[in-house]
Design an enzyme around this catalytic site. Structure first.
Site, PDB file in Angstrom:
ATOM      1  CB  ALA A 149      -0.980  -0.029   1.162  1.00 59.21           C
ATOM      2  CB  SER A 150       0.404   4.673   1.223  1.00 58.82           C
ATOM      3  OG  SER A 150      -0.785   4.863   0.489  1.00 58.82           O
ATOM      4  CB  THR A 151       4.269   1.249   3.660  1.00 52.78           C
ATOM      5  OG1 THR A 151       4.067  -0.019   3.048  1.00 52.78           O
ATOM      6  CG2 THR A 151       3.245   1.462   4.743  1.00 52.78           C
ATOM      7  CB  ILE A 152       5.056   0.797  -1.986  1.00 51.30           C
ATOM      8  CG1 ILE A 152       6.102   0.049  -2.845  1.00 51.30           C
ATOM      9  CG2 ILE A 152       4.263   1.747  -2.881  1.00 51.30           C
ATOM     10  CD1 ILE A 152       5.508  -0.791  -3.942  1.00 51.30           C
TER      11      ILE A 152
END
Lengths: 378, 647
Positions: B325-328
């Site tokens: 998710a956005s932690t990428i």
């Protein structure tokens, strides 16, 4: 030559005194000493086999003392008395064997004991002596070599008690009776042709015997033929016995050091399998020494046989000697695995009284034969 | 006349009987010779064989079980111990009629179906060891009852034995794993002599991975036996060597706090010390009581655990695959900077959607009306999807994959517990291979914001954060802190350095770390709500929302209020990754909260405890003799290295 020897020795006055003393109390010194030697060896082995149980040793010494007394008593009776009374003894024996079948006291699953209230005994033991006595006296009256009639009569005399004993059932004693009777026949000159004929007949009868045998006897034969068949049950005895003897090696593990008997792997180590204890603790050397002691007795028995003066004595002495030989040979053969397992003790070594007394009575008769000779040379 | 015949006959008879006596002697000598040959055969030729057989008869090597090594946390708090219990054992060799003795026993000591079926199972596979445990953990009353009636149970005996016990229960269930009875498969892979006295083996977790160290070496007693198999005395004794005690890098207090913070929530927490790669906490929820497995779990209980919809047996920290998710986004941003596709000052205008050139499909930003003009910092801080769509499209999937690969995604971390899965770095080749379909440009866009095919484990997320905290230095995550043998304690594990992430321009680390810090402290930041106020420590991190339902669904109705109306199992997962403090990072953390938005909240609780020691209600754990709040005197000699700044 033997006569010559005896003759020479009689010229030694000192020795003659000693000999005449023993003769006077009707003891054959050679036989007596070798039996003493054997009983001492037996006690040493039994002490270890019973796990140093002094009760067992005391009991055995008691049995032995009684047996020695019986032996001495039997030695006092002159052969002519035995000869006269043989037929009656045989008759009483047959009577008691029938009685035991009818009112027998069951011990260990077989009716062998007769309880007379004050004493309990096995009539088959009486028969062990009565049979050769009767046969010898029977043949004494016949002309040797035997004719067919007397052979048939002899076979009848043998088979009646043997059959009665095997009905108890006690096959091993029955076998010993056949051996005792058969040995008289053999000495009386049963022709080799007839013997081989009987042997062939026996082999032909084998399948029939198989049919007649009890189940446990069949198991024993099967076990004998293939000991690894059922190692934990039927063959256990013989396997453990072979392990005991084989692990003994030449010198053995040492007295009291046998693991097979002390840790109870070897069954019946104080009774039927005591020879395995000897093999384990005293090795090949000890076993051969023990066998040698036995053979000394046998040789003396044969000496007495050959020197006996009448046919009755010769047949009787020979039969007693041969029966003694087979009683220890069959036991040793069974323990070493060359013969099937039979419930026969090792005479004078195994723990137990009944057969020992019979055996010693037999030696008493041998001594009687030897010491009641009319010494023509003196 | 008569007399003469008689005399003649007499002499003839004497000759005959003498002949026969000699024949008899010959026969007897032959038979005795046979007997002596037989004795010689047995006692010379077969002597070796029978000596061996005789020894086998009476000598018995009785193996002695080594004591299994204990497991401690880094501060010496006991995590796995051996407690003595009385067990009722059956020796099958001594009793042929087992059903009967079982029924006899059950009249005195209640036996349940599990124990009986377990016993039957063991009876079938029963190997060299003699006793098969029938019932473990007998009460004193039961022991007394047994002895009163012992004569009725031939072949049964009571034995005192040590069994494994996990005092802190479920909180450590996934990390420690558990021991259980050795099964047939395991039997093939172990040294049978070393395990000849052992009934238990590590089944999973640390117990399995460090089985060799924990097990120790079997000892032997040479015993003299009689024919019934009763040992009479011990002749020789080789003592077993106990297994090594293990000190784990875990901090039990942190672990319990993490478990408590997660409680009631399906998810996972992994906390790593960036400088060393030591794992301080590793929690997967829901968990289970590992003590159930030690004495043999009933098949019903096991089935319940296996079939439970929450999958309590499933170690989410290592096996749970979640979209990044956005932690990428930090990794994609680093890829962009490192390949030169963008500079930190690269800006674009976000109208709230993105469209590929010459394509009709519209890719929505999570914020319906867009973020306006954004640079890299802003894009990370407010997690602007449109910016990363554009960046991903510009540099292509290979640059993203390359950067993720350098951080260790898509491969095993090599943690010393096994079990982990590598995760997926989605590439055109991967898609062709596993889905049989070509890669579309849209796939690159989805990958740029961490949705779609990219998947990783919570451990990988935490390791990624630790690497960023270390500015590219990568330490292998590990759980073993120290081994302790009798009489000596090994040096603490220093940690293994992995291939570091090298950037063309090291200043780019600062850009990213500053952006991640701004996520927390900028009012625009996605972490501001939970970390913007009253922070006694600095923190850099990133939030994420992993879509569980389809991306299409979200595109059309992607408002967060809508989420609450969905059934729980279709709701999004929330992710939170962070490290703190920013300039001298002590911990890196990854939190996954399944079907909930609570990941940042959970992380905050744990971090607050770590840095300021927020008083917490002592957690309720099963049979816990060591309260996590009580500081146990550290057994670890190298305290400076071991302990970290708690209070």
């Amino acid at each position: 030559m033997q006569y010559a020897n005896t003759f020479q020795r009689t010229h030694n006055p000192h020795q003659q005194d000693a000999r005449s003393f023993w003769r006077y109390i009707h003891i054959d010194l050679y036989l007596f000493l070798s039996i003493i030697l054997l009983t001492i060896a037996g006690l040493i082995i039994l002490y270890s086999a019973s796990s140093q149980n002094s009760n067992v040793i005391e009991q055995q010494i008691l049995h032995m003392s009684l047996a020695f007394v019986v032996m001495l008593l039997f030695a006092q009776i002159p052969p002519i008395i035995y000869q006269r009374w043989a037929v009656w003894l045989y008759g009483i024996g047959i009577f008691l064997l029938i009685a035991v079948l009818l009112f027998g006291h069951t011990g260990k699953g077989a009716e062998r004991w007769l309880n007379l209230g004050f004493i309990r005994f096995q009539p088959s033991e009486i028969m062990k002596l009565a049979l050769p006595l009767f046969l010898a006296s029977f043949f004494h009256k016949m002309h040797l070599p035997l004719n067919n009639q007397s052979i048939f009569a002899a076979l009848f005399i043998i088979f009646v008690p043997a059959l009665l004993v095997s009905k108890q059932p006690d096959q091993s004693t029955a076998a010993m009776l056949m051996i005792a009777g058969g040995s008289v026949l053999f000495l009386a000159g049963l022709s080799w042709r007839l013997m081989s004929g009987l042997a062939v007949l026996a082999i032909l009868c084998a399948p029939f015997c198989w049919y007649l045998m009890h189940d446990y006897q069949r198991q024993r034969v099967l076990t004998f033929l293939n000991p690894e068949r059922d190692p934990l049950n039927k063959s256990y005895h013989i396997i453990q016995s072979k392990i005991a003897i084989g692990s003994g090696g030449f010198f053995g593990k040492g007295w009291l050091n046998g693991t097979q008997s002390h840790l109870h792997f070897l069954p019946e180590h104080s009774t039927d399998f005591i020879f395995a204890v000897c093999g384990e603790e005293f090795g090949f050397l000890g076993s051969v020494i023990l066998i040698t002691i036995f053979m000394i007795i046998i040789l003396r028995g044969l000496y007495i046989t050959i020197h006996a003066q009448d046919t009755f004595s010769r047949l009787l002495a020979g039969s007693l000697t041969l029966t003694f030989f087979f009683s220890f040979f069959i036991n040793m053969g069974m323990v070493t695995g060359i013969l099937p397992v039979m419930g026969l003790p090792l005479p004078l070594v195994s723990y137990g009284g009944s057969s020992m007394i019979t055996m010693m009575a037999g030696f008493g008769i041998l001594m009687s034969i030897q010491t009641h000779r009319k010494l023509l040379t003196t | 006349m008569q007399k003469r015949i008689a005399i003649k006959n007499h002499l003839q008879e004497i000759r005959l009987t003498t002949q026969r006596s000699v024949a008899m002697l010959v026969i007897m000598l032959i038979l005795i010779a046979l007997l002596i040959i037989r004795l010689g055969y047995l006692q010379f030729i077969k002597n070796d064989l029978y000596t061996t057989l005789s020894k086998k008869n009476w000598l018995d090597l009785i193996p002695t079980e080594p004591t299994r090594g204990l497991i401690y946390d880094r501060n010496g708090v006991l995590l796995a111990e051996n407690i003595p219990v009385f067990s009722l054992d059956i020796i099958p060799e001594k009793n042929k009629n087992i059903p009967q003795v079982l029924s006899e026993i059950s009249k005195v000591i209640p036996l349940n179906d599990t124990e009986l079926s377990q016993f039957q199972k063991e009876l079938k596979q029963h190997r060299r060891f003699d006793e098969i445990p029938l019932k473990l953990r007998l009460t004193e009353t039961e022991v007394a009852r047994f002895y009163e009636n012992q004569y009725r149970f031939p072949g049964a005996l009571i034995k005192a034995r040590l069994i494994r016990h996990y005092p802190l229960g479920p909180a450590f269930s996934h990390v420690l794993g558990y021991v259980g009875r050795i099964n047939l498969d395991e039997l093939e892979n172990i040294d049978p002599s070393n395990y000849s006295a052992t009934n238990y083996i590590g089944k999973i977790g640390i117990e399995k991975f460090y089985e060799d160290e924990l097990h120790g070496t079997v000892g032997y007693e040479q015993a003299e036996n009689d024919a019934s198999g009763q040992p009479l005395r011990i002749l020789k004794q080789i003592k077993p060597i106990p297994g090594k005690n293990l000190y784990l890098t875990l901090d039990s207090r942190l672990q319990l706090i993490a478990e408590q913070a997660l409680s009631g929530q399906n998810g996972a927490v992994v906390i790593i010390q960036p400088a060393t790669g030591q794992i301080l906490a590793m929690v997967s929820e829901p968990a289970f009581d590992p003590n159930l497995f030690v004495t043999g779990i009933s098949s019903k209980d096991f089935q319940d655990l296996q079939l439970a919809p929450d999958k309590p047996l499933y170690n989410r920290t290592l096996r749970g695959l979640y979209p990044l998710a956005s932690t990428i986004k930090p990794y994609v941003a680093l890829a962009g900077l490192d390949t030169g596709s963008i500079t930190p000052n690269f800006t674009l205008f976000d109208p709230g959607w993105y469209q590929l050139p010459n394509k009709e499909h519209i890719y929505h930003d999570w914020k319906t009306h867009g973020h306006g003009t954004v640079n890299l910092n802003h894009a990370i801080v407010s997690s602007c999807d449109t910016y990363f769509f554009s960046l991903g499209h510009k540099m292509g999937i290979r640059s993203i994959d390359d950067m993720l690969n350098r951080f260790g995604f898509g491969e095993l971390t090599g943690i010393d517990i096994g079990e982990e899965v590598p995760g997926i770095i989605a590439s055109p080749e991967w898609k062709k291979r596993s889905k049989g379909v070509s890669w579309y440009e849209g796939d690159t866009l989805n990958a740029s914001i961490g949705q779609g095919f990219m998947q990783g484990t919570p451990l990988q997320f935490a390791q990624g954060m630790a690497t960023i905290a270390n500015r590219g230095k990568r330490m292998a995550p590990h759980l073993l802190f120290q081994e302790q043998e009798i009489g000596k304690t090994a040096e603490p594990e220093t940690g293994t350095e992995l291939e570091p992430v090298r950037l063309n321009n090291v200043n780019n680390w600062k850009e990213i770390i500053t952006a991640l810090q701004d996520v927390m402290i900028s009012p625009l930041g996605t972490g501001y709500a939970h970390y913007g106020h009253d922070m006694p420590y600095t923190i850099a991190g990133k939030t994420g929302t992993a879509q569980v339902f389809s991306i299409k669904h979200r595109d059309e109705e992607g408002k967060s209020e809508e989420q609450d109306k969905l059934p729980e199992k279709l709701r999004d997962h929330s992710l939170f990754v962070a490290f703190a403090p920013v300039d001298k990072p002590q911990i890196a953390i990854a939190v996954i909260a399944e079907h909930s938005k609570l990941a940042p909240v959970i992380a905050r609780k744990i971090l607050d405890y770590y840095f300021i020691g927020t008083p917490v209600v002592p957690p309720q754990t099963s049979a816990t003799p060591v309260s996590p709040a009580t500081s146990v005197a550290p057994v670890v000699p190298n305290k400076e290295k071991a302990s970290h700044a708690i209070r």
